[in-house]
Design an enzyme around this catalytic site. Structure first.
Site, short mmCIF file in Angstrom:
data_model
loop_
_atom_site.label_atom_id
_atom_site.label_comp_id
_atom_site.label_asym_id
_atom_site.label_seq_id
_atom_site.Cartn_x
_atom_site.Cartn_y
_atom_site.Cartn_z
N LYS A 109 1.07 -1.03 0.21
CA LYS A 109 -0.28 -0.17 0.03
C LYS A 109 0.82 1.25 0.01
O LYS A 109 0.40 2.29 -0.30
CB LYS A 109 -1.09 -0.03 1.35
CG LYS A 109 -2.07 -0.94 1.16
CD LYS A 109 -3.38 -0.76 1.98
CE LYS A 109 -4.24 -1.59 1.68
NZ LYS A 109 -5.58 -1.58 2.31
N LYS A 167 -5.12 -9.29 -6.37
CA LYS A 167 -6.49 -9.71 -5.72
C LYS A 167 -7.38 -8.58 -5.93
O LYS A 167 -7.08 -7.38 -6.44
CB LYS A 167 -6.12 -9.68 -3.95
CG LYS A 167 -6.40 -8.36 -3.40
CD LYS A 167 -6.44 -8.66 -1.90
CE LYS A 167 -6.62 -7.33 -1.14
NZ LYS A 167 -7.85 -7.03 -0.94
N LYS A 188 -10.86 -3.00 -3.18
CA LYS A 188 -11.44 -1.70 -3.32
C LYS A 188 -10.58 -0.84 -3.54
O LYS A 188 -11.10 0.24 -4.48
CB LYS A 188 -12.04 -1.11 -1.83
CG LYS A 188 -12.99 -2.34 -1.13
CD LYS A 188 -13.90 -1.49 0.19
CE LYS A 188 -14.14 -2.63 1.10
NZ LYS A 188 -12.94 -2.58 2.24
P1 ATP Z 1 -8.72 -1.99 0.63
O1 ATP Z 1 -8.25 -2.17 -0.82
O2 ATP Z 1 -9.10 -0.63 0.96
O3 ATP Z 1 -7.94 -2.70 1.66
P2 ATP Z 1 -10.07 -4.40 0.46
O4 ATP Z 1 -10.97 -4.91 -0.74
O5 ATP Z 1 -9.09 -5.10 0.87
O6 ATP Z 1 -10.00 -2.89 0.57
P3 ATP Z 1 -11.04 -4.62 3.43
O7 ATP Z 1 -11.97 -3.93 3.86
O8 ATP Z 1 -9.38 -4.40 3.64
O9 ATP Z 1 -11.20 -4.81 1.92
O10 ATP Z 1 -11.13 -6.27 3.70
C1 ATP Z 1 -12.28 -6.89 4.19
C2 ATP Z 1 -12.08 -8.24 4.19
O11 ATP Z 1 -12.48 -8.68 2.82
C3 ATP Z 1 -10.75 -8.90 4.80
O12 ATP Z 1 -11.46 -9.98 5.53
C4 ATP Z 1 -10.06 -9.15 3.46
O13 ATP Z 1 -9.20 -10.36 3.68
C5 ATP Z 1 -11.27 -9.59 2.54
N1 ATP Z 1 -10.91 -9.58 1.13
C6 ATP Z 1 -10.50 -8.29 0.70
N2 ATP Z 1 -10.29 -8.72 -0.68
C7 ATP Z 1 -10.35 -9.72 -0.87
C8 ATP Z 1 -10.27 -10.40 -2.12
N3 ATP Z 1 -9.85 -10.50 -3.09
N4 ATP Z 1 -10.72 -12.16 -1.70
C9 ATP Z 1 -11.04 -12.83 -0.84
N5 ATP Z 1 -11.04 -12.00 0.50
C10 ATP Z 1 -10.59 -10.49 0.47
MG MG Z 2 -7.64 -4.59 2.55
#
Ligand code: ATP
Ligand code: MG
Length: 332
Positions: free
Chosen positions: A112, A195, A198
């Protein structure tokens, strides 16, 4: 009933399929046998710059989505992290037992902070996993349902819990990650070795729960695959197609290999079209329900207030133990 704890950041207008299949679906299923604490982690969100108005709106949108997917406020405490001050308070104590180099090893910080350079990243982004450890340890949960990307943070959480327990007195339970292999990592549709995220994925790479279902269908039809035109489940060799099959399998409850078998001698277009239908069927009612819940902010406020009250009752007790054990004078 054992406790479970997890959190999600209000860093987008909608959660995506990675969040849902990797973690949130388990939030729902674990309610039956466990005592869950589920939170929207607004304090984690501000580790990168957020527009205040947007952050507040996204916090409500997050709560509405959790309710719409079936997180039940009767069985689960649903709350906002900043409503429970003990999280930030315990984080300070844990900061003081974390080695600098230990925090530095966290790959998510490396990823990040890579964009703007380390110098442009906040100290909050650096210490984020320590706040996350506090989030978890306060509730002494048995399990933490998350996606694969959180495994390293869970390891740090366990290390800190163990360190505190041995340095002072047994205080924390060492939590286990609850990660389902089949959906541990859902990939970006346009970049199927990264992955779905968001904050890092392009809009075309993400399927959002609150997107217009027609848009989601289109994104699936335009997902990156490969030039072989043979449908097979092979995550190493065929990441794009295998990602689509994983999503298909998760939504239908059938094994990915078996679904692949249905498409023997057929092209990717058929697979994508059928998956698009499955996705539209899944998201349409969820989205309608979430948008409806968003219309009544005071009802959401009430859910969050009662969740926070339940959370504080548990968290404050743990924090009091911690303060006592580190040698803080108890206030009169
Ligand atoms: P950011 O990019 O802002 O970190 P994010 O998409 O990673 O957002 P988070 O809020 O950080 O979302 O994570 C929320 C949950 O979703 C966590 O348990 C994380 O492990 C899971 N998660 C996030 N992206 C994935 C993915 N691509 N596949 C499986 N689990 C995911
Ligand atoms: Mg995340």
């Amino acid at each position: 009933r054992q406790r479970v704890l997890s959190g999600i950041q209000p860093t987008a207008d909608s959660f995506h399929f990675g969040n849902y299949l990797g973690a949130l679906r388990q939030w729902v299923s674990l309610q039956d046998e466990h005592e869950p604490f589920y939170m929207v982690v607004d304090q984690h969100a501000i580790t990168v710059e957020q527009d205040p108005k947007v952050l507040r709106e996204r916090t409500y949108r997050s709560a509405a989505q959790l309710l719409a997917m079936g997180v039940d406020p009767e069985r689960s405490a649903i709350f906002v992290q900043s409503h429970v001050p003990a999280h930030a308070q315990l984080a300070w104590v844990l900061n003081c037992i974390t080695a600098f180099g230990e925090a530095r090893r966290m790959t998510q910080f490396k990823d990040k902070s890579a964009k703007g350079g380390e110098g442009a990243s906040s100290v909050g982004l650096f210490t984020y996993p320590i706040l996350q450890a506090a989030d978890i340890l306060l509730y002494r949960p048995a399990y933490v349902p998350v996606g694969e990307d959180q495994r390293q943070h869970l390891e740090l959480t366990r290390d800190l819990a163990h360190r505190f327990n041995t340095r002072y007195k047994k205080t924390f339970r060492l939590p286990e990650p609850y990660i389902l292999k089949e959906t541990a990592k859902i990939y970006d549709l346009q970049n199927p070795t990264a992955k779905m995220s968001k904050s890092a994925s392009s809009p075309a790479g993400i399927i959002d729960l609150l997107d217009d279902p027609k848009v989601s269908a289109k994104k699936i039809r335009s997902a990156v695959t490969d030039s072989e035109a043979v449908v097979a489940f092979d995550p190493e060799g065929k990441p794009g197609v295998s990602n689509l099959l994983s999503i298909f399998a998760a939504l239908t409850g059938r094994p990915a290999e078996e679904i692949a078998g249905d498409y023997a001698g057929r092209g990717y277009g058929d697979l994508k079209g059928d998956l698009a239908d499955v996705v539209v069927g899944f998201v349409t009612p969820l989205r309608d329900r979430a948008l409806e819940l968003l219309e009544d902010r005071s009802a959401l406020d009430e859910v969050l207030a009662s969740g926070a009250a339940r959370a504080r009752a548990v968290a404050d007790r743990t924090l009091a133990d911690v303060y006592d054990r580190v040698g803080f004078v108890r206030p009169l």
